[in-house]
Design a protein around this motif. Sequence first.
Motif, mmCIF file in Angstrom:
data_model
loop_
_atom_site.group_PDB
_atom_site.id
_atom_site.type_symbol
_atom_site.label_atom_id
_atom_site.label_comp_id
_atom_site.label_asym_id
_atom_site.label_seq_id
_atom_site.Cartn_x
_atom_site.Cartn_y
_atom_site.Cartn_z
ATOM 1 N N ASN A 83 50.112 43.662 46.101
ATOM 2 C CA ASN A 83 49.960 43.468 47.533
ATOM 3 C C ASN A 83 49.649 44.845 48.149
ATOM 4 O O ASN A 83 50.013 45.856 47.545
ATOM 5 N N PRO A 84 48.966 44.929 49.264
ATOM 6 C CA PRO A 84 48.580 43.823 50.148
ATOM 7 C C PRO A 84 47.190 43.240 49.884
ATOM 8 O O PRO A 84 46.790 42.317 50.584
ATOM 9 N N ILE A 85 46.467 43.745 48.874
ATOM 10 C CA ILE A 85 45.077 43.298 48.720
ATOM 11 C C ILE A 85 44.963 41.826 48.331
ATOM 12 O O ILE A 85 43.918 41.216 48.553
ATOM 13 N N ILE A 86 46.029 41.244 47.773
ATOM 14 C CA ILE A 86 45.978 39.837 47.360
ATOM 15 C C ILE A 86 46.609 38.903 48.389
ATOM 16 O O ILE A 86 46.564 37.682 48.225
ATOM 17 N N ASP A 87 47.185 39.462 49.444
ATOM 18 C CA ASP A 87 48.015 38.668 50.352
ATOM 19 C C ASP A 87 47.301 37.462 50.944
ATOM 20 O O ASP A 87 47.833 36.340 50.926
ATOM 21 N N GLU A 88 46.116 37.670 51.492
ATOM 22 C CA GLU A 88 45.425 36.572 52.170
ATOM 23 C C GLU A 88 45.110 35.425 51.220
ATOM 24 O O GLU A 88 45.316 34.256 51.555
ATOM 25 N N GLU A 89 44.619 35.761 50.032
ATOM 26 C CA GLU A 89 44.276 34.718 49.059
ATOM 27 C C GLU A 89 45.522 33.983 48.584
ATOM 28 O O GLU A 89 45.508 32.760 48.403
ATOM 29 N N VAL A 90 46.609 34.702 48.375
ATOM 30 C CA VAL A 90 47.869 34.082 47.947
ATOM 31 C C VAL A 90 48.377 33.123 49.025
ATOM 32 O O VAL A 90 48.766 31.982 48.728
ATOM 33 N N LYS A 91 48.352 33.561 50.271
ATOM 34 C CA LYS A 91 48.832 32.702 51.367
ATOM 35 C C LYS A 91 47.968 31.449 51.495
ATOM 36 O O LYS A 91 48.490 30.348 51.708
ATOM 37 N N ARG A 92 46.675 31.613 51.333
ATOM 38 C CA ARG A 92 45.759 30.478 51.443
ATOM 39 C C ARG A 92 45.952 29.508 50.274
ATOM 40 O O ARG A 92 46.004 28.289 50.456
ATOM 41 N N THR A 93 46.093 30.036 49.073
ATOM 42 C CA THR A 93 46.182 29.201 47.873
ATOM 43 C C THR A 93 47.461 28.372 47.834
ATOM 44 O O THR A 93 47.433 27.199 47.444
ATOM 45 N N TRP A 94 48.574 28.976 48.226
ATOM 46 C CA TRP A 94 49.856 28.263 48.122
ATOM 47 C C TRP A 94 50.458 27.914 49.482
ATOM 48 O O TRP A 94 51.643 27.596 49.569
ATOM 49 N N ASP A 95 49.655 27.959 50.515
ATOM 50 C CA ASP A 95 50.073 27.541 51.854
ATOM 51 C C ASP A 95 51.352 28.258 52.282
ATOM 52 O O ASP A 95 52.327 27.645 52.714
ATOM 53 N N ILE A 96 51.321 29.580 52.151
ATOM 54 C CA ILE A 96 52.474 30.411 52.503
ATOM 55 C C ILE A 96 52.479 30.636 54.014
ATOM 56 O O ILE A 96 51.434 30.944 54.595
ATOM 57 N N PRO A 97 53.630 30.508 54.682
ATOM 58 C CA PRO A 97 53.686 30.745 56.135
ATOM 59 C C PRO A 97 53.165 32.131 56.506
ATOM 60 O O PRO A 97 53.392 33.113 55.795
ATOM 61 N N ALA A 98 52.480 32.210 57.638
ATOM 62 C CA ALA A 98 51.856 33.457 58.084
ATOM 63 C C ALA A 98 52.873 34.575 58.286
ATOM 64 O O ALA A 98 52.568 35.751 58.085
ATOM 65 N N GLU A 99 54.111 34.213 58.667
ATOM 66 C CA GLU A 99 55.114 35.236 58.973
ATOM 67 C C GLU A 99 55.802 35.783 57.715
ATOM 68 O O GLU A 99 56.648 36.668 57.808
ATOM 69 N N THR B 220 55.743 38.107 54.524
ATOM 70 C CA THR B 220 55.026 39.270 54.005
ATOM 71 C C THR B 220 55.333 39.427 52.518
ATOM 72 O O THR B 220 56.506 39.482 52.123
ATOM 73 N N LEU B 221 54.292 39.507 51.703
ATOM 74 C CA LEU B 221 54.473 39.665 50.261
ATOM 75 C C LEU B 221 54.949 41.083 49.960
ATOM 76 O O LEU B 221 54.358 42.058 50.420
ATOM 77 N N ILE B 222 56.014 41.183 49.180
ATOM 78 C CA ILE B 222 56.625 42.475 48.868
ATOM 79 C C ILE B 222 56.371 42.892 47.419
ATOM 80 O O ILE B 222 56.057 44.048 47.134
ATOM 81 N N ALA B 223 56.522 41.956 46.477
ATOM 82 C CA ALA B 223 56.411 42.302 45.060
ATOM 83 C C ALA B 223 56.202 41.045 44.227
ATOM 84 O O ALA B 223 56.434 39.923 44.698
ATOM 85 N N GLN B 224 55.782 41.264 42.985
ATOM 86 C CA GLN B 224 55.565 40.171 42.045
ATOM 87 C C GLN B 224 56.293 40.479 40.743
ATOM 88 O O GLN B 224 56.245 41.613 40.270
ATOM 89 N N MET B 225 56.934 39.472 40.157
ATOM 90 C CA MET B 225 57.692 39.669 38.925
ATOM 91 C C MET B 225 57.257 38.659 37.862
ATOM 92 O O MET B 225 57.778 37.541 37.799
ATOM 93 N N PRO B 226 56.279 39.033 37.009
ATOM 94 C CA PRO B 226 55.921 38.155 35.889
ATOM 95 C C PRO B 226 57.031 38.162 34.837
ATOM 96 O O PRO B 226 57.650 39.197 34.589
ATOM 97 N N PHE B 227 57.272 37.000 34.234
ATOM 98 C CA PHE B 227 58.358 36.906 33.256
ATOM 99 C C PHE B 227 57.967 36.015 32.082
ATOM 100 O O PHE B 227 57.036 35.218 32.176
ATOM 101 N N GLY B 228 58.678 36.188 30.984
ATOM 102 C CA GLY B 228 58.443 35.375 29.793
ATOM 103 C C GLY B 228 59.204 35.938 28.615
ATOM 104 O O GLY B 228 60.031 36.847 28.757
ATOM 105 N N GLU B 229 58.910 35.410 27.444
ATOM 106 C CA GLU B 229 59.527 35.961 26.232
ATOM 107 C C GLU B 229 58.950 37.353 26.000
ATOM 108 O O GLU B 229 57.727 37.530 26.046
ATOM 109 N N PRO B 230 59.794 38.357 25.764
ATOM 110 C CA PRO B 230 59.266 39.712 25.531
ATOM 111 C C PRO B 230 58.260 39.737 24.379
ATOM 112 O O PRO B 230 58.499 39.139 23.330
#
Length: 200
Positions: free
Chosen positions: A153-169, A171-181
Amino acid sequence: MSTTTTTLKEAIVNRRSIRKVKKNETITKERINEVVKTALHAPSSFNMQSSRIVVLMNAEHEKFWDIVKETLRPRVPEENFGATVERLQGFRDGAGTILFFENQETVKTMQENAPSYKEQFPFWSHQGNAMLQYAMWMSLTAEGIGASLQHYNPIIDEEVKRTWDIPAEWTLIAQMPFGEPNEEPGERTFLPFEDIVKFY
């Protein structure tokens, strides 16, 4: 509860950035739901609870990392893009991604209700989100699930909000991908204890 659950001390000491993760059929929506419920016990100033979470798994998780890749494509020099794609693939190969948001409407309400602290609430909001991120990371670690914290973020914010219908108010702070190490983390280095901690 998973048989891989560890003590709090072990989770703190063993928590590492695992940037290459993979899918595992034992990492289910139900299991991650329990991890999230645990992490939500993290504190927040004034108990404001301004943090919001979106969990993406399976195809939605893969879609997210495709969005990141395509958003970065015109911004990363062509000679460096291969390495970027390789790094992103290490996240995409995982089981899911947790998106951390802050609800600015909550922050605004707190500022209105306690005006003498108005300037501090945005800082406290981020501190609360950081504690939630850490609680989530610790909870995943205790379950034997690898994770890392990313900030596209913030370069992905608009597309993320549009894709998953995230409320405008929100604000994306961070992303945490997870899985088996799917990698062994490198060695960590630490500043001398005496340089960081002082007892009186």
